[in-house]
Write a protein that holds these residues in place. Structure first.
Motif, short mmCIF file in Angstrom:
data_model
loop_
_atom_site.label_atom_id
_atom_site.label_comp_id
_atom_site.label_asym_id
_atom_site.label_seq_id
_atom_site.Cartn_x
_atom_site.Cartn_y
_atom_site.Cartn_z
N ILE A 18 0.82 -1.20 0.00
CA ILE A 18 0.00 0.00 0.00
C ILE A 18 0.86 1.26 0.00
O ILE A 18 0.43 2.31 -0.48
CB ILE A 18 -0.97 0.00 1.20
N ARG A 63 -6.46 0.48 1.47
CA ARG A 63 -6.22 0.07 2.85
C ARG A 63 -7.13 -1.10 3.23
O ARG A 63 -6.70 -2.05 3.89
CB ARG A 63 -6.43 1.26 3.79
N ALA A 86 -3.63 5.70 10.01
CA ALA A 86 -2.88 6.20 8.86
C ALA A 86 -1.81 7.15 9.35
O ALA A 86 -1.92 7.71 10.45
CB ALA A 86 -3.81 6.92 7.88
#
Length: 244
Positions: A18, A63, A86
């Motif tokens: 990611i 995510r 995050a």
């Protein structure tokens, strides 16, 4: 049974494919298992979010897919509990953003912010204070040691008095040239919580257990208990990824 205070890892890049962290699910599993071997029972996944590079909706989709991969291999007997947040890159106007609450650690009002790697302007500082004072968020500044040349002691005092929390990476306490500075900041309440900022199983591997042991040896159990108390407060109400 060890009754000493545990450490919660508040900053990691363990989700696969990611960002610039774990490259795949195999590496993610290695990171999780090593984290548990270091007697860490809770870790927050904080993938990078840079709004200038990706829309929020796209980030949240990526995510979610990464979390699904982790859930497919997660074993509570060999892995810590994983929480979801995050590492949000600062952007102008962050204090007024209506979407910012979607980037908090799920179930909490706590958000991890990566500050600019340049001198912080008055507008930047006001933005961060607004997140805390006006939006009611528990704002945590990521890896404070990386910004040391970008802010003054006066700015730090102002942020602290506005309720901003400070996170430091494990490596800050393990670098012989920086260790004293790290301990001084921690003992003077200019660092509140720790994170590994683990990205992989190589040069940016999990070392938070080493930092915990070094802090305990240098500053004692009371300091570890203070870190744990703050960490628990900031994680209060959080849902682990298998509860979301």
């Amino acid at each position: 049974m060890d009754k000493r205070a545990r450490i919660i890892d508040f900053h990691s890049h363990l989700l696969p494919a990611i960002d610039d962290g774990s490259k795949d699910i195999a590496m993610s599993l290695e990171i999780l298992q090593e984290t548990r071997r270091q007697k860490v029972r809770k870790i927050v996944a904080t993938p990078h979010f840079y709004p200038e590079e990706m829309s929020l909706s796209r980030f949240l989709e990526k995510r979610e897919r990464a979390v699904e991969e982790v859930l497919s291999v997660l074993d509570s007997s060999t892995c810590p509990r994983v929480f979801l947040g995050a590492e949000t890159g600062y952007f102008r106007g962050i204090g007024d953003s209506d979407e910012i609450s979607q980037l908090t650690i799920v179930g909490t009002n706590t958000i991890l912010v990566e500050m600019p790697f340049r001198p912080w302007s008055e507008a930047t500082v006001e933005d961060i204070i607004s997140l805390s004072m006006q939006r009611g968020l528990n704002v945590v500044l990521a890896h404070i040691e990386r910004y040391r040349t970008f802010f003054s002691d006066r700015t730090m005092d102002r942020l602290l008095s506005s309720g901003i929390y400070i996170q430091s990476n494990a490596e800050f306490f393990l670098d012989k040239e920086k260790e004293k500075d790290a301990m001084d900041m921690l003992s003077s309440d200019r660092i509140h919580i720790l994170g590994s900022d683990v990205h992989n199983t190589g040069q940016r591997r999990q070392r938070i257990g080493e930092a915990r042991d070094k802090i305990r040896e240098t500053l004692g159990e009371e300091t570890m208990e203070r870190i744990l108390e703050t960490s628990r407060f900031l994680l209060s109400g959080a849902l682990s990824i298998d509860e979301i």
